[in-house]
Design a protein around this motif. Sequence first.
Motif, PDB file in Angstrom:
ATOM      1  N   SER B  46       0.494  -0.993   0.154  1.00 31.20           N
ATOM      2  CA  SER B  46       0.372   0.156  -0.094  1.00 31.20           C
ATOM      3  C   SER B  46       0.823   1.692   0.193  1.00 31.20           C
ATOM      4  O   SER B  46       2.205   1.514   0.877  1.00 31.20           O
ATOM      5  CB  SER B  46      -0.931  -0.297   1.204  1.00 31.20           C
ATOM      6  OG  SER B  46      -1.643   1.465   1.477  1.00 31.20           O
ATOM      7  N   GLY B  47       0.680   2.011  -0.350  1.00 27.17           N
ATOM      8  CA  GLY B  47       1.494   3.274  -0.801  1.00 27.17           C
ATOM      9  C   GLY B  47       2.350   3.715  -1.743  1.00 27.17           C
ATOM     10  O   GLY B  47       3.453   4.239  -2.311  1.00 27.17           O
ATOM     11  N   ALA B  48       2.808   2.124  -2.725  1.00 29.72           N
ATOM     12  CA  ALA B  48       3.623   2.130  -3.607  1.00 29.72           C
ATOM     13  C   ALA B  48       3.621   2.378  -4.926  1.00 29.72           C
ATOM     14  O   ALA B  48       4.159   2.804  -5.651  1.00 29.72           O
ATOM     15  CB  ALA B  48       3.814   0.401  -3.660  1.00 29.72           C
ATOM     16  N   SER B  51      -2.298   2.834  -7.723  1.00 31.52           N
ATOM     17  CA  SER B  51      -3.308   3.606  -7.982  1.00 31.52           C
ATOM     18  C   SER B  51      -2.979   4.479  -9.381  1.00 31.52           C
ATOM     19  O   SER B  51      -3.839   4.936  -9.500  1.00 31.52           O
ATOM     20  CB  SER B  51      -4.392   3.812  -7.117  1.00 31.52           C
ATOM     21  OG  SER B  51      -5.475   3.085  -5.754  1.00 31.52           O
ATOM     22  N   SER B  52      -1.765   5.337  -8.332  1.00 30.28           N
ATOM     23  CA  SER B  52      -1.105   6.595  -9.059  1.00 30.28           C
ATOM     24  C   SER B  52      -0.942   5.767 -10.619  1.00 30.28           C
ATOM     25  O   SER B  52      -0.944   6.655 -11.597  1.00 30.28           O
ATOM     26  CB  SER B  52       0.035   6.569  -8.568  1.00 30.28           C
ATOM     27  OG  SER B  52      -0.709   7.923  -7.549  1.00 30.28           O
ATOM     28  N   LEU B  53      -0.143   4.439 -10.880  1.00 35.36           N
ATOM     29  CA  LEU B  53      -0.187   4.360 -11.806  1.00 35.36           C
ATOM     30  C   LEU B  53      -1.486   3.703 -13.010  1.00 35.36           C
ATOM     31  O   LEU B  53      -1.034   4.251 -13.853  1.00 35.36           O
ATOM     32  CB  LEU B  53       0.999   2.868 -11.932  1.00 35.36           C
ATOM     33  CG  LEU B  53       1.380   2.754 -13.291  1.00 35.36           C
ATOM     34  CD1 LEU B  53       1.824   3.196 -14.421  1.00 35.36           C
ATOM     35  CD2 LEU B  53       2.102   0.467 -12.914  1.00 35.36           C
ATOM     36  N   LEU B  54      -2.831   3.417 -12.352  1.00 39.36           N
ATOM     37  CA  LEU B  54      -3.416   2.935 -12.869  1.00 39.36           C
ATOM     38  C   LEU B  54      -3.957   4.139 -13.873  1.00 39.36           C
ATOM     39  O   LEU B  54      -4.770   4.497 -15.023  1.00 39.36           O
ATOM     40  CB  LEU B  54      -4.207   2.170 -11.962  1.00 39.36           C
ATOM     41  CG  LEU B  54      -5.096   1.137 -12.429  1.00 39.36           C
ATOM     42  CD1 LEU B  54      -4.618   0.144 -13.960  1.00 39.36           C
ATOM     43  CD2 LEU B  54      -5.674   0.733 -11.529  1.00 39.36           C
ATOM     44  N   ARG B  55      -3.926   5.270 -12.498  1.00 41.51           N
ATOM     45  CA  ARG B  55      -4.808   6.839 -13.168  1.00 41.51           C
ATOM     46  C   ARG B  55      -4.135   7.066 -14.357  1.00 41.51           C
ATOM     47  O   ARG B  55      -4.455   8.389 -15.344  1.00 41.51           O
ATOM     48  CB  ARG B  55      -5.173   7.784 -12.147  1.00 41.51           C
ATOM     49  CG  ARG B  55      -5.966   7.827 -11.123  1.00 41.51           C
ATOM     50  CD  ARG B  55      -5.802   7.421  -9.582  1.00 41.51           C
ATOM     51  NE  ARG B  55      -7.155   8.037  -8.656  1.00 41.51           N
ATOM     52  CZ  ARG B  55      -7.551   8.934  -8.531  1.00 41.51           C
ATOM     53  NH1 ARG B  55      -7.808   9.727  -9.419  1.00 41.51           N
ATOM     54  NH2 ARG B  55      -8.951   8.230  -8.066  1.00 41.51           N
ATOM     55  N   ILE B  56      -2.481   7.058 -14.285  1.00 40.10           N
ATOM     56  CA  ILE B  56      -1.876   7.492 -15.642  1.00 40.10           C
ATOM     57  C   ILE B  56      -1.801   6.674 -16.640  1.00 40.10           C
ATOM     58  O   ILE B  56      -2.525   7.474 -17.880  1.00 40.10           O
ATOM     59  CB  ILE B  56      -0.041   7.219 -15.094  1.00 40.10           C
ATOM     60  CG1 ILE B  56       0.131   8.601 -14.015  1.00 40.10           C
ATOM     61  CG2 ILE B  56       1.123   7.206 -16.453  1.00 40.10           C
ATOM     62  CD1 ILE B  56       1.673   8.488 -13.467  1.00 40.10           C
ATOM     63  N   ILE B 176      -8.483  -1.935 -13.752  1.00 44.24           N
ATOM     64  CA  ILE B 176      -9.424  -2.496 -12.776  1.00 44.24           C
ATOM     65  C   ILE B 176      -9.022  -1.526 -11.164  1.00 44.24           C
ATOM     66  O   ILE B 176      -7.972  -2.917 -11.359  1.00 44.24           O
ATOM     67  CB  ILE B 176      -9.413  -3.765 -12.910  1.00 44.24           C
ATOM     68  CG1 ILE B 176     -10.634  -3.619 -14.498  1.00 44.24           C
ATOM     69  CG2 ILE B 176     -11.082  -3.634 -11.570  1.00 44.24           C
ATOM     70  CD1 ILE B 176     -10.392  -5.155 -15.006  1.00 44.24           C
ATOM     71  N   ASP B 177      -9.751  -1.021 -10.509  1.00 47.76           N
ATOM     72  CA  ASP B 177      -8.893  -1.453  -9.566  1.00 47.76           C
ATOM     73  C   ASP B 177      -9.521  -1.632  -8.268  1.00 47.76           C
ATOM     74  O   ASP B 177     -11.435  -0.874  -7.914  1.00 47.76           O
ATOM     75  CB  ASP B 177      -9.201   0.674  -9.267  1.00 47.76           C
ATOM     76  CG  ASP B 177      -7.563   1.413  -7.949  1.00 47.76           C
ATOM     77  OD1 ASP B 177      -7.471   0.307  -7.604  1.00 47.76           O
ATOM     78  OD2 ASP B 177      -7.263   2.824  -8.023  1.00 47.76           O
ATOM     79  N   GLU B 178      -9.361  -2.436  -8.081  1.00 47.57           N
ATOM     80  CA  GLU B 178     -10.051  -3.247  -6.648  1.00 47.57           C
ATOM     81  C   GLU B 178     -11.540  -3.009  -6.442  1.00 47.57           C
ATOM     82  O   GLU B 178     -12.406  -2.589  -5.656  1.00 47.57           O
ATOM     83  CB  GLU B 178      -9.600  -2.193  -4.995  1.00 47.57           C
ATOM     84  CG  GLU B 178      -8.607  -2.381  -4.558  1.00 47.57           C
ATOM     85  CD  GLU B 178      -7.783  -2.915  -3.421  1.00 47.57           C
ATOM     86  OE1 GLU B 178      -8.608  -4.354  -4.060  1.00 47.57           O
ATOM     87  OE2 GLU B 178      -6.959  -3.061  -2.685  1.00 47.57           O
ATOM     88  N   GLY B 207      -4.861  -4.373 -13.349  1.00 51.18           N
ATOM     89  CA  GLY B 207      -5.551  -4.210 -12.436  1.00 51.18           C
ATOM     90  C   GLY B 207      -4.738  -4.071 -10.889  1.00 51.18           C
ATOM     91  O   GLY B 207      -3.748  -5.326 -10.624  1.00 51.18           O
ATOM     92  N   ILE B 208      -5.215  -3.923  -9.838  1.00 50.48           N
ATOM     93  CA  ILE B 208      -5.250  -4.388  -8.794  1.00 50.48           C
ATOM     94  C   ILE B 208      -6.043  -4.621  -7.589  1.00 50.48           C
ATOM     95  O   ILE B 208      -7.889  -4.323  -7.870  1.00 50.48           O
ATOM     96  CB  ILE B 208      -5.328  -2.307  -8.164  1.00 50.48           C
ATOM     97  CG1 ILE B 208      -3.668  -1.334  -8.812  1.00 50.48           C
ATOM     98  CG2 ILE B 208      -4.994  -2.477  -6.484  1.00 50.48           C
ATOM     99  CD1 ILE B 208      -4.233  -0.426  -8.398  1.00 50.48           C
ATOM    100  N   PHE B 209      -5.444  -5.836  -7.041  1.00 47.12           N
ATOM    101  CA  PHE B 209      -7.051  -6.219  -5.985  1.00 47.12           C
ATOM    102  C   PHE B 209      -6.125  -6.986  -5.166  1.00 47.12           C
ATOM    103  O   PHE B 209      -5.097  -7.598  -5.063  1.00 47.12           O
ATOM    104  CB  PHE B 209      -6.744  -7.626  -7.025  1.00 47.12           C
ATOM    105  CG  PHE B 209      -7.470  -7.563  -8.725  1.00 47.12           C
ATOM    106  CD1 PHE B 209      -8.578  -7.133  -9.173  1.00 47.12           C
ATOM    107  CD2 PHE B 209      -6.424  -7.908  -9.707  1.00 47.12           C
ATOM    108  CE1 PHE B 209      -9.313  -7.739  -9.880  1.00 47.12           C
ATOM    109  CE2 PHE B 209      -6.988  -7.277 -10.838  1.00 47.12           C
ATOM    110  CZ  PHE B 209      -7.944  -6.889 -11.784  1.00 47.12           C
ATOM    111  N   HIS B 210      -6.865  -6.298  -4.596  1.00 51.68           N
ATOM    112  CA  HIS B 210      -6.110  -6.442  -2.379  1.00 51.68           C
ATOM    113  C   HIS B 210      -6.695  -8.516  -2.767  1.00 51.68           C
ATOM    114  O   HIS B 210      -5.806  -8.693  -1.700  1.00 51.68           O
ATOM    115  CB  HIS B 210      -7.580  -5.850  -2.137  1.00 51.68           C
ATOM    116  CG  HIS B 210      -6.307  -6.337  -0.377  1.00 51.68           C
ATOM    117  ND1 HIS B 210      -5.544  -5.245   0.123  1.00 51.68           N
ATOM    118  CD2 HIS B 210      -7.379  -6.261   1.151  1.00 51.68           C
ATOM    119  CE1 HIS B 210      -5.499  -5.953   1.443  1.00 51.68           C
ATOM    120  NE2 HIS B 210      -6.286  -5.806   2.200  1.00 51.68           N
TER     121      HIS B 210
END
Lengths: 268, 232
Positions: B46-48, B51-56, B176-178, B207-210
Motif C-alpha cells: 500500500s502506498g507504492a 493506483s497512481s500508475l493506473l490513473r496515469i 481495474i482498481d479494487e 488491475g489492482i486486487f487486494h
Amino acid sequence: MNMQVNPQELTLDPAPLLSVAGVSRFYGERIGCADVSFDLWPGEVLGIVGESGSGKSTLLRCLAGIDRPDAGQVLFRGGAEPLDIYSVAEQERRRLMRTAWGIVHQNPRDGLRMDVSAGGNVGERLMDNGARHYRKIREAALDWLQRVEIAAGRIDDRPRQFSGGMQQRLQIARVLVSEPRLVFMDEPTGGLDVSVQARLLDLLRVLVRDLGLAAIIVTHDLAVARLLTDRLMVMKDGHVVEQGLTDQVLDDPHHAYTQLLTSAVLTV
Amino acid sequence: MTTMIHVENVAKEFTLHNQGGVRLPVFDNVDFTVAAGEALVLAGASGAGKSSLLRILYGNYRPTSGRIVITHAGRPVDIVSAVPRTVLDIRRRTLGFVSQFLRVIPRVSALDIVRDPLLARGVSPEEASERAKAMLARLNLPQRLWELAPATFSGGEQQRVNIARSFVDPSPIMLIDEPTASLDAGNRDVVVGLIAEAREQGSAIVGIFHDEAVRESVATRYLDITEFRKAA
C-alpha cells in the motif's frame, strides 16, 4: 520503440469551431484578462473556473461578442468562411450572436423579457431568425417548454410569475430553441437552491450531450465543472494558470492555485 | 499478440505547493507492455503507487515524464501528450476504468447509467436496455432498484451498478482498481467471471486486487511496482 504518434491526425473534424488567440482586456491599469488562447471543437464543453475577480466573466464577455477585447482575436467557423468576430460590422456580429450563438445569463432577468409570456419568450427567438408561421412557432415553443420541464399549461404565463429555477429553465429554452452551434453560460446555476441546481444541471448535461453543443461555461463551482465540462481552464488574476482535461485538472492539479481551489472543496 | 499498452520511462512525482512545496516521488523509469488477452496484476505494498500508475494509464494523472502509447482503433497514440478530445475519444472507445466508487449523477437511474456507454458507442436504445438489464440481473441488483437513481443505494449496490456499467460492453483495455472490495462472495465470483470473459474476448487488463484469491484467479502476469520505487 520509436513509432510516430500523432493524436491530431486521429480527429475527424480538423477545424475548431472557435479559435481564440491572445485575447486581453484591461480596465485602465487593471488586468481583466490577459493573453488567453485556446481552440474549441464542435461538441466540446469548456469550463472556466476561478474565484470572483479572476477574470472569468470578463473573458466570457470578450468571447461572446459582448465586450471588445483590447487585443487578440476570436475566430468563429460556423459558416463557409471563418469569421473574425471583432473585425466584422456590428450588425453582422449581432446577427451571429442571434443565430449561431446562445448566451445563458446568470440572472434570468438579463436573458428573458419579463413582460412577455413564456411561449412568447421562446417563440420570439424563432421569429428573430425568420420563422413566421404562428402555429409552428407555438408548437416549437411548447415542445421546448416541455423539454425544460415547464408544464404546457404555463405557456401563457409571464416569467415574473415563475420561480427562479423555472425562469432559468425558460431562459435555456429560449436560447436553445434556435439550435445554436455554440452556447455561453455564465454561472448558470448560481443563485439557485441546491435541489433546484441538481435538476438544472441534469437537464443541461442531457441537452448538451443530445444536441452535440459546443459550450463555454463559467462557474466557480468545481462540482458543476466536473459534471458538465470536458476541459477546464483555471483563471487567477486575469491569467490562465492551468488547463487540461477536467478530471486531470481536478484530480492531479499542478499549479499552486489549482491545488488550493481543489483542496478547499469538501467533495468534488 | 497485439500490444495494447506500451509504457516507456514513466516517472511520477507530486509537488504540494501549499504544503511548503513538498515533493513526493512515487516511481521512476517504469517500463512495461500489456498485450490483448493478458491480465497484468500490479503488486506492491500500500502506498507504492499502484493506483497512481493506473490513473496515469487512464490519462487522469499526468506523469512527470515518459509516455504511454495506447493502441487506439488500430493506431498508436501517446495518451500523455494527446489533446483532451483525443483522450476522451480513447476512453469512449478503447479504455475503460473500473473503480469501486460510482460517481452518482442526480436523477439518473441505475439502468440509464449502465446503458450509457452502449449508447455512446452507437448501440440501439432497445438493445442497450436489454443488455443493461441482463448485466444488472447477473450482478444480482434487485429489479425494483433499476429505475431508481443510485444516490440512496448502499455502497455495495452502487459498486455493482458501476461494475455493470464497466462490463456491459468491455473495452479493448480495462483498468481495474479494487473492484471487489465490500462485495459478498457470490458477487465477487460474478466479477471475477466478468473479468475472465473480457480477457478471453481479447481485452487487455491491468488491475489492482487486494483479495488474494481474486488476484490469483484473474492474473496471467504480475508486475511488482516496488522495483520502480524512486530512492527518496
